[in-house]
Motif scaffolding. Structure first.
Motif, short mmCIF file in Angstrom:
data_model
loop_
_atom_site.label_atom_id
_atom_site.label_comp_id
_atom_site.label_asym_id
_atom_site.label_seq_id
_atom_site.Cartn_x
_atom_site.Cartn_y
_atom_site.Cartn_z
N PHE A 1 -9.93 2.99 2.60
CA PHE A 1 -10.38 1.64 2.92
C PHE A 1 -11.60 1.77 3.82
N ASP A 2 -12.67 1.10 3.47
CA ASP A 2 -13.88 1.26 4.25
C ASP A 2 -14.61 -0.07 4.35
N HIS A 3 -15.22 -0.31 5.48
CA HIS A 3 -16.03 -1.51 5.67
C HIS A 3 -15.25 -2.79 5.36
N LEU A 4 -13.99 -2.80 5.75
CA LEU A 4 -13.18 -4.00 5.57
C LEU A 4 -13.80 -5.16 6.33
N ALA B 1 -10.82 -6.85 8.87
CA ALA B 1 -10.04 -5.97 9.74
C ALA B 1 -9.92 -6.62 11.11
N VAL C 1 -6.27 -5.30 9.63
CA VAL C 1 -5.22 -5.74 8.72
C VAL C 1 -3.92 -5.10 9.20
N ILE D 1 0.85 -1.19 0.00
CA ILE D 1 0.00 0.00 0.00
C ILE D 1 0.89 1.24 0.00
#
Lengths: 199, 199
Positions: B167-170, B173, B175, B151
């Motif tokens: 990054f959203d709603h992983l 997570a 991570v 990343i």
């Protein structure tokens, strides 16, 4: 007159706590992953930091003369058993003085007339030193009232995917910052310091 | 075999676009605040970067052999007029081939059977070079499929207060990342590179 600053350990995706108050083992790993002791106000609690993080943290502590926190955190920690762990007199922004507490004692002052009054009171206490305000709601209120001078971010290499943002629902975004004024690479953390500009 | 990486300009509070697609003048300031020309695939468009950002960007471009984007971005840009501005063949993840396009041409391949297939196809195209995936939904899908290796974050000193998170709603997570492997301080940007670990 000192500055008003806020600081927090933050995940790369911007959270100071993960979903359901999780993730602290990642966010605060740098508080315990080295071999240099860092004392706290609690004699039973010593953090073990790398030299980089220890020196950064010590310097920041030396600058801090008073703190501001919100009532939610004060209640969540039950007033830290009587004193903030950073050992600085702490202004608690609240609508009412909590049951069983005087409006002011050696460790805490309860202020009920808004963020401006809380900052003013904290500055009186801090004298030439800085005022440190808690991340989240209080930092946001300070930013919106244009009272925040600096932001310290201890950027942690983890994605938490949700939780409590360091700054959320800012009313006066975008807020342009200057910096990072300093970048210190620790172990499992990058210490960043920014100056707030108001246009 | 090359790596799969994602990268984006991100505000300190974690957004790659502000509320209502705003904030780009802050997020991409570093693309134009220096005096070193950086060519793009579009002969009419040259970016002017500081030397630090130019060298960082050049190196990243030299590593990239193919790209993956989502259908939403493809539509939003109308297929960039025929070719991605980074000049790399681009896999578009989509349910259906858009009207007027062949399933594959020199510039685009439309893949409809999921992120794994898109990454596989992009790796074939890239050969020994890396695959770059777009931030947001595509990067999240790659992370969840454990296909993302690195990343890159171009961290910009601004608070946008809302918008599109990197990054959203992983779903998987937290991570945990390794790094930053590199930290490069540009003007109005800090270039950070992280490695993804999967446990």
């Amino acid at each position: 007159m000192g500055k008003v600053s806020t600081g927090a350990s933050m995940s790369l995706d911007g959270y100071i706590a993960g979903p359901g108050e999780t993730g602290f083992e990642h966010l605060f790993k740098w508080n315990g992953n080295g071999d240099v002791p860092m004392k706290t106000a609690d004699p039973n609690m010593t953090m073990m930091m790398t030299k980089v993080s220890h020196d950064y943290f010590s310097e920041r502590m030396a600058e801090l003369g008073a703190l501001i926190v919100g009532r939610k955190l004060f209640d969540f920690t039950s007033g830290w058993g009587g004193r903030h762990p950073l050992g600085r007199k702490t202004v608690v922004l609240t609508h009412t003085v909590p049951d069983g507490w005087e409006p002011e004692n050696e460790a805490f002052v309860f202020v009920h007339d808004g963020i401006e009054a809380a900052v003013e009171r904290a500055k009186e206490i801090a004298g030439d030193l800085d005022v440190g305000v808690n991340g989240g709601t209080i930092a946001r209120q300070c930013l919106e009232a244009r009272l925040l001078d600096e932001i310290f971010v201890d950027l942690v290499p983890v994605l938490l995917g949700g939780g409590t943002p360091f700054f959320d629902h800012l009313q006066n975004a975008p807020v342009v910052l200057e910096g990072p004024i300093t970048v210190l690479e620790g172990r499992d953390v990058t210490h960043l310091r920014y100056r707030v500009t108001y246009t």
